[in-house]
Motif scaffolding. Structure first.
Motif, PDB file in Angstrom:
ATOM      1  N   ALA A 140       0.835  -1.205   0.000  1.00 42.98           N
ATOM      2  CA  ALA A 140       0.000   0.000   0.000  1.00 42.98           C
ATOM      3  C   ALA A 140       0.870   1.256   0.000  1.00 42.98           C
ATOM      4  O   ALA A 140       0.570   2.237  -0.697  1.00 42.98           O
ATOM      5  CB  ALA A 140      -0.938  -0.006   1.210  1.00 42.98           C
ATOM      6  N   GLY A 141       1.970   1.240   0.754  1.00 39.18           N
ATOM      7  CA  GLY A 141       2.871   2.393   0.793  1.00 39.18           C
ATOM      8  C   GLY A 141       3.542   2.639  -0.553  1.00 39.18           C
ATOM      9  O   GLY A 141       3.683   3.786  -0.992  1.00 39.18           O
ATOM     10  N   ILE A 142       3.946   1.572  -1.234  1.00 36.93           N
ATOM     11  CA  ILE A 142       4.583   1.710  -2.548  1.00 36.93           C
ATOM     12  C   ILE A 142       3.594   2.274  -3.564  1.00 36.93           C
ATOM     13  O   ILE A 142       3.933   3.184  -4.329  1.00 36.93           O
ATOM     14  CB  ILE A 142       5.148   0.352  -3.014  1.00 36.93           C
ATOM     15  N   ILE A 143       2.368   1.755  -3.566  1.00 35.34           N
ATOM     16  CA  ILE A 143       1.344   2.240  -4.499  1.00 35.34           C
ATOM     17  C   ILE A 143       1.040   3.712  -4.239  1.00 35.34           C
ATOM     18  O   ILE A 143       0.967   4.514  -5.180  1.00 35.34           O
ATOM     19  CB  ILE A 143       0.067   1.378  -4.410  1.00 35.34           C
ATOM     20  N   LEU A 144       0.892   4.064  -2.960  1.00 34.45           N
ATOM     21  CA  LEU A 144       0.615   5.461  -2.615  1.00 34.45           C
ATOM     22  C   LEU A 144       1.775   6.359  -3.066  1.00 34.45           C
ATOM     23  O   LEU A 144       1.548   7.443  -3.620  1.00 34.45           O
ATOM     24  CB  LEU A 144       0.383   5.600  -1.111  1.00 34.45           C
ATOM     25  N   GLY A 145       3.009   5.916  -2.883  1.00 34.93           N
ATOM     26  CA  GLY A 145       4.168   6.697  -3.320  1.00 34.93           C
ATOM     27  C   GLY A 145       4.197   6.885  -4.828  1.00 34.93           C
ATOM     28  O   GLY A 145       4.504   7.971  -5.327  1.00 34.93           O
ATOM     29  N   LEU A 146       3.860   5.826  -5.574  1.00 40.56           N
ATOM     30  CA  LEU A 146       3.818   5.935  -7.030  1.00 40.56           C
ATOM     31  C   LEU A 146       2.741   6.919  -7.487  1.00 40.56           C
ATOM     32  O   LEU A 146       2.969   7.720  -8.402  1.00 40.56           O
ATOM     33  CB  LEU A 146       3.577   4.562  -7.656  1.00 40.56           C
ATOM     34  N   VAL A 147       1.563   6.843  -6.868  1.00 43.41           N
ATOM     35  CA  VAL A 147       0.470   7.747  -7.237  1.00 43.41           C
ATOM     36  C   VAL A 147       0.882   9.198  -6.976  1.00 43.41           C
ATOM     37  O   VAL A 147       0.687  10.077  -7.832  1.00 43.41           O
ATOM     38  CB  VAL A 147      -0.828   7.387  -6.482  1.00 43.41           C
ATOM     39  N   ILE A 148       1.458   9.448  -5.820  1.00 40.90           N
ATOM     40  CA  ILE A 148       1.895  10.817  -5.494  1.00 40.90           C
ATOM     41  C   ILE A 148       2.976  11.261  -6.485  1.00 40.90           C
ATOM     42  O   ILE A 148       2.956  12.402  -6.971  1.00 40.90           O
ATOM     43  CB  ILE A 148       2.402  10.901  -4.038  1.00 40.90           C
ATOM     44  N   GLY A 149       3.912  10.382  -6.816  1.00 40.88           N
ATOM     45  CA  GLY A 149       4.964  10.718  -7.777  1.00 40.88           C
ATOM     46  C   GLY A 149       4.397  11.058  -9.147  1.00 40.88           C
ATOM     47  O   GLY A 149       4.818  12.036  -9.782  1.00 40.88           O
ATOM     48  N   LEU A 150       3.433  10.252  -9.624  1.00 45.66           N
ATOM     49  CA  LEU A 150       2.814  10.521 -10.924  1.00 45.66           C
ATOM     50  C   LEU A 150       2.044  11.842 -10.924  1.00 45.66           C
ATOM     51  O   LEU A 150       2.095  12.589 -11.912  1.00 45.66           O
ATOM     52  CB  LEU A 150       1.885   9.365 -11.314  1.00 45.66           C
ATOM     53  N   VAL A 151       1.356  12.138  -9.848  1.00 41.81           N
ATOM     54  CA  VAL A 151       0.624  13.405  -9.749  1.00 41.81           C
ATOM     55  C   VAL A 151       1.611  14.578  -9.795  1.00 41.81           C
ATOM     56  O   VAL A 151       1.372  15.578 -10.481  1.00 41.81           O
ATOM     57  CB  VAL A 151      -0.246  13.456  -8.472  1.00 41.81           C
ATOM     58  N   LEU A 152       2.730  14.468  -9.089  1.00 43.66           N
ATOM     59  CA  LEU A 152       3.723  15.547  -9.101  1.00 43.66           C
ATOM     60  C   LEU A 152       4.340  15.713 -10.494  1.00 43.66           C
ATOM     61  O   LEU A 152       4.552  16.836 -10.962  1.00 43.66           O
ATOM     62  CB  LEU A 152       4.816  15.275  -8.066  1.00 43.66           C
ATOM     63  N   VAL A 153       4.645  14.609 -11.177  1.00 45.31           N
ATOM     64  CA  VAL A 153       5.184  14.687 -12.540  1.00 45.31           C
ATOM     65  C   VAL A 153       4.180  15.374 -13.455  1.00 45.31           C
ATOM     66  O   VAL A 153       4.530  16.238 -14.264  1.00 45.31           O
ATOM     67  CB  VAL A 153       5.547  13.275 -13.048  1.00 45.31           C
ATOM     68  N   TYR A 154       2.902  15.023 -13.368  1.00 41.77           N
ATOM     69  CA  TYR A 154       1.857  15.626 -14.190  1.00 41.77           C
ATOM     70  C   TYR A 154       1.759  17.121 -13.912  1.00 41.77           C
ATOM     71  O   TYR A 154       1.700  17.946 -14.837  1.00 41.77           O
ATOM     72  CB  TYR A 154       0.518  14.946 -13.928  1.00 41.77           C
ATOM     73  N   ILE A 155       1.763  17.502 -12.633  1.00 44.49           N
ATOM     74  CA  ILE A 155       1.644  18.931 -12.258  1.00 44.49           C
ATOM     75  C   ILE A 155       2.824  19.711 -12.834  1.00 44.49           C
ATOM     76  O   ILE A 155       2.657  20.771 -13.420  1.00 44.49           O
ATOM     77  CB  ILE A 155       1.534  19.087 -10.734  1.00 44.49           C
ATOM     78  N   PHE A 156       4.040  19.220 -12.635  1.00 43.74           N
ATOM     79  CA  PHE A 156       5.220  19.935 -13.103  1.00 43.74           C
ATOM     80  C   PHE A 156       5.304  19.962 -14.648  1.00 43.74           C
ATOM     81  O   PHE A 156       5.808  20.923 -15.233  1.00 43.74           O
ATOM     82  CB  PHE A 156       6.495  19.371 -12.497  1.00 43.74           C
TER      83      PHE A 156
END
Length: 161
Positions: A140-156
């Motif tokens: 669950a922690g890995i999935i949450l980290g990936l989702v947050i990372g993808l959201v940050l990449v999209y925003i930037f």
């Protein structure tokens, strides 16, 4: 530990290494929640809480037994004796001080089958966390980290356009 006492005033007294026990024993051979002492109708019962090094009355491993005045309760390497205001049947105390048993516990004493049939660790209230639960939290922690990372990449990436 010599000379320490715990007066049994309530129906259930927990004993163990953790500070949330009624009677805390800071000794490595004692589990964090080792056993509980139940007081009911002038009778004292000891119930092991799935401890690592076992609970013994007069040298016999037990999961739940009545503890009589003068008998020796051993938790890990710590011995204690139940005393009452009433005189013991023999009129003598068995020990004049608490002692630590040298040599520790035998592997055969730790055999889970000695806990008897039907022993329910979850009913004891202190079940151990399994590797499966740890694995679920890790995934669950890995999935949450990936989702947050993808959201940050999209925003930037949208800001840079």
């Amino acid at each position: 530990m010599t000379g320490r006492t715990c007066e049994l005033k309530v129906e259930k007294t927990t004993i163990g290494r953790s500070p949330d026990n009624v009677f805390q024993i800071a000794e490595p051979s004692v589990s964090s929640h080792h056993c509980e002492v139940l007081l009911h109708d002038q009778m004292v019962t000891v119930r092991d809480l799935n401890s690592t090094n076992g609970t013994y009355i007069n040298g016999t491993a037990t999961t739940e037994s009545v503890l009589k005045p003068g008998e020796i309760l051993r938790l890990g390497q710590v011995q204690m004796r139940l005393e009452t205001d009433a005189p013991l049947a023999s009129g003598k105390k068995q020990f004049d001080r608490t002692t630590i048993i040298a040599g520790g516990v035998n592997q055969s004493d730790l055999d889970q089958t000695s806990r008897g049939p039907g022993f329910d660790t979850k009913a004891a209230g202190f079940s151990k966390r399994t590797n499966e639960v740890n694995r679920i939290f890790l995934i669950a922690g890995i999935i949450l980290g990936l989702v947050i990372g993808l959201v940050l990449v999209y925003i930037f990436s949208t800001i840079g356009k």
